[in-house]
Scaffold this motif. Structure first.
Motif, short mmCIF file in Angstrom:
data_model
loop_
_atom_site.label_atom_id
_atom_site.label_comp_id
_atom_site.label_asym_id
_atom_site.label_seq_id
_atom_site.Cartn_x
_atom_site.Cartn_y
_atom_site.Cartn_z
N ARG A 1 -10.28 3.60 7.49
CA ARG A 1 -11.38 3.33 6.52
C ARG A 1 -12.30 2.04 6.74
O ARG A 1 -13.39 2.05 6.46
CB ARG A 1 -10.65 2.98 5.08
N VAL A 2 -11.37 1.02 7.05
CA VAL A 2 -12.14 -0.01 7.68
C VAL A 2 -13.22 0.23 8.73
O VAL A 2 -14.03 -0.51 8.85
CB VAL A 2 -11.11 -1.20 7.89
N PHE B 1 -6.04 3.12 5.98
CA PHE B 1 -6.72 1.88 5.94
C PHE B 1 -7.51 1.37 7.18
O PHE B 1 -8.59 1.21 7.02
CB PHE B 1 -5.55 0.98 5.49
N GLY B 2 -6.83 1.45 8.25
CA GLY B 2 -7.42 1.35 9.52
C GLY B 2 -8.71 2.01 10.11
O GLY B 2 -10.03 1.58 10.00
N ASN C 1 -1.73 3.28 3.82
CA ASN C 1 -1.15 2.61 5.09
C ASN C 1 -1.80 3.44 6.27
O ASN C 1 -2.13 3.02 7.13
CB ASN C 1 0.49 2.86 5.27
N MET D 1 0.72 -1.32 0.02
CA MET D 1 -0.03 0.03 -0.09
C MET D 1 0.86 1.35 -0.20
O MET D 1 1.95 1.27 0.66
CB MET D 1 -0.94 -0.04 1.38
#
Lengths: 298, 381
Positions: free
Chosen positions: B121-122, B118-119, B115, B110
């Motif tokens: 977004r999830v 991502f957390g 990076n 990524m």
């Protein structure tokens, strides 16, 4: 002068040491390939002849129903086998990677089929799938009178039986490769993902799988070579049948070369296979070398 | 939940951390792997906005403790409280923490931006909010121009900045660092050390930092917990740990070049307490003994930079034989022997050259020396 002589001697020694391998390369690979291509353009039947006929053998080949069935079988088999064995192998590796208790035992069991030859695999699955004394019989014995599982004797389904047996054979090897890849992933990445609150499946899909390119490439190359040389499984399991429903190109070549005494047609088929493989591998190698050059320039 | 998030982030990031309660309490925590006990009844209270460093050699249990606080490792007994909540059985993501790892642990395929985001977004955070946080963190760490690169295109120092950035966007009250600078070369380490300290001053968040490097501990910490053999040996300010180590382990682990240790005897005479090193008698009148009136075998410890030499040595000086000199740029470390043969080192300004064989007048001032019980782990007297 004196300084040069030992260097000359060592270079001579290097060439002498390399010469057997070089001879094999020139005579066996290049020589035989060239000879095969040449023969495929002659009117050879039982014995090689030098009667040049251009691409007539190729016209005959692609008009031959057995060859076209072989080719389409190979496409179906190759696609399904590659996808299924990579997917199953990866899932097995993921399952084992969950720190299960009997890891060593399970790993051996999964890898076990690979230690058997395709001939043995084919025979075993021929028996298992045989309607009169295989799975269908077991189902009937259990009281399901209408139970039917006769794919191996059906022309439209037999190729999937080959896929099934081949996946059973190869999935363990893929698992071993994938497991090595999974174990190579830094423990801290998993920790970071946990702190980030990512669900496990999401870590596998979005982070781990993209990191395992090398493992997937290794497994794919191994699987692809066994697709191209697929021969013994078909011979042992179905002998190309029922009818010509499970014929494959390598079997076509072997049969025409040694049984049907049609060297011209066999070499045309072999050459077609070579061209197909080259058409796939060539661009891939080119792309890789470009990528490597780009990485080196960085 | 998302309402709370947007509210918190509508304020500047630097203020957000101070709004939350983010003290950390480790209460009687025990951790064992099978029969191997790693932590035993360990307790540690960390105040709001405190920078605490867990310092110790490898295998002392400091990383285990950090992993227990983060929730990456389950505890066998005891409790962990963060921000006034018992989080002992909560997942790391629910503890209000963020973590930075030694190996950076970036997601290699990524980009830097992915990076960091991502957390979030999830977790389902709105895209404009994520973008804002990433941009803020990137500015703070000066990695804005790297946002679209892949980790493989970054240097070690840049990677660790990105890893810190990924922790920052979580906007947590507690930041955990697991040896974050150990994979970097000396120069980058010094640079990022300053960066982390600046970050702490700006965010006023609680930070727990694991390292085996005593320089990092001394420079960064509000308080240092020196650990050895699964036990916190001393928990105190860097000053106090440097000046008054509670035992010989702490004394030798902290400080570079290492403290000198010389075995001898504590005696009491007409002129008050003295420490006898062979024929030599060093006055230690005024040393703050824990149990007054103590005499007998002991070990004298003094740091090379605290030994007075040359003209500064004063009336209590004795002559030491110079054996070797190690020039270290700003100063020189001189290795000497007492008349009775005990070896020790002295830090002197690199002015006049000192050669082996010279004699150097030195003295051990009572205000800076330490006395320990005999033995390698002797406690402070």
């Amino acid at each position: 002068m004196l300084a040069i002589r030992p260097r000359l001697a060592s270079r001579l020694a290097a060439w002498v040491a390399l010469s057997p391998a070089l001879a094999v390369l020139v005579v066996v690979y290049i020589g035989c390939t060239t000879w095969t291509i040449w023969i495929s353009m002659t009117a050879s039947r039982m014995l090689p002849s030098s009667n040049f006929v251009g691409l007539r053998q190729y016209e005959a080949l692609f008009a031959n129903e057995r060859w076209t069935v072989s080719v389409s079988n190979l496409v179906i088999f190759g696609t399904m086998f590659m996808i299924a064995s990579l997917a199953l192998g990866f899932l097995l590796a993921v399952a084992i990677d969950q720190r299960v208790r009997a890891e060593n035992l399970l790993r051996s069991i999964f890898l076990y089929p690979f230690s058997m030859s395709f001939v043995v695999t084919g025979l075993v699955w021929q028996w298992v799938l045989n309607p009169t004394f295989g799975i269908e019989r077991i189902g009937k014995n259990l009281g399901f009178a209408d139970f039917k599982f006769d794919w191996i004797v059906r022309q439209d389904m037999v190729i999937y039986c080959l896929v099934f047996a081949a996946v059973w054979h190869a999935a363990g090897l893929v698992m071993a490769i994938m497991l090595a890849g999974l174990r190579g992933i830094d423990e801290d990445i998993w920790k970071a993902a946990r702190v980030d609150g990512l669900p496990t499946w999401r870590v596998y899909v979005s982070i781990v799988v993209p990191m395992m390119g090398a493992s997937f490439a290794t497994a794919s190359v191994l699987m692809a070579t066994s697709v191209v040389r697929l021969y013994d499984l078909s011979v042992a399991m179905t002998n190309g049948g029922p009818g010509i429903a499970s014929e494959v190109p390598a079997k076509f070549v072997m049969d025409h070369l040694f049984e049907r005494q049609n060297i011209g047609l066999a070499t045309a088929a072999a050459t077609s296979m070579l061209i197909t493989v080259a058409a796939v591998v060539g661009p891939f190698l080119y792309w890789q070398s470009r990528r490597r050059a780009a990485a080196g320039a960085h | 939940m998302s309402a709370a998030m947007t509210q918190a982030s509508s304020q500047a990031m630097s203020h957000a951390a101070t709004d939350k309660r983010c003290d950390v309490s480790v209460k009687d925590v025990e951790i064992s792997f099978g029969r191997h006990v790693v932590l035993e009844k360990l307790s540690l209270d960390i105040a709001q906005s405190e920078f605490i460093v867990l310092l110790g050699p490898s295998g002392c249990g400091k990383s285990t403790l950090l992993n227990a606080i983060s929730g990456l490792l389950d505890v066998n007994a005891g409790q962990i409280w963060i921000g006034g909540r018992n989080v002992t059985w909560e997942e790391p993501k629910d503890r209000g923490i963020a973590m930075v790892f030694q190996s950076y642990a970036l997601y290699p395929r990524m980009s830097v931006r992915e990076n960091m985001s991502f957390g979030l977004r999830v977790a389902g955070m709105p895209a404009n909010e994520i973008q804002k946080r990433v941009a803020d963190a990137a500015t703070m760490l000066k990695i804005t121009e790297l946002l679209d690169r892949k980790p493989s295109q970054l240097s070690g120092g840049q990677r660790q900045r990105v890893a810190i950035g990924r922790a920052l966007v979580r906007d947590a009250g507690v930041y955990l660092f697991d040896e974050p600078l150990s994979n970097l070369d000396a120069q980058l380490r010094a640079e990022l050390r300053v960066e982390i300290k600046r970050l702490h001053q700006r965010l006023r968040a609680t930070m727990i930092y694991v390292t085996h490097d005593q320089i990092e501990a001394l420079t960064l910490a509000d308080r240092i917990a020196v650990m050895k053999d699964r036990v916190i040996q001393q928990l105190d300010t860097p000053q106090k740990i440097y000046r008054e180590p509670v035992n010989r382990f702490v004394a030798s682990f902290v400080g570079s070049p290492a403290m000198n240790f010389m075995p001898g005897r504590v005696e009491r005479g007409a002129t008050g307490a003295t420490f006898s090193l062979g024929d030599l008698s060093i006055p230690i009148q005024g040393y703050p003994f824990k149990s007054p009136g103590l005499t007998g075998a002991a070990v004298l410890g003094i740091r090379p930079e605290h030994v007075l030499s040359g003209a500064e040595a004063g009336p209590n000086a004795f002559n030491a034989q110079v054996e070797m000199a190690e020039p270290m740029g700003a100063d020189t470390l001189v290795w000497c022997r007492t008349p009775s043969g005990a070896s020790f080192s002295v830090r002197v300004d690199s002015g006049p050259s000192i050669a082996p064989g010279d004699t150097l007048p030195v003295s051990f001032p009572v205000g800076t020396l330490s006395l320990f019980e005999e033995g390698p782990d002797g406690r402070r007297l």
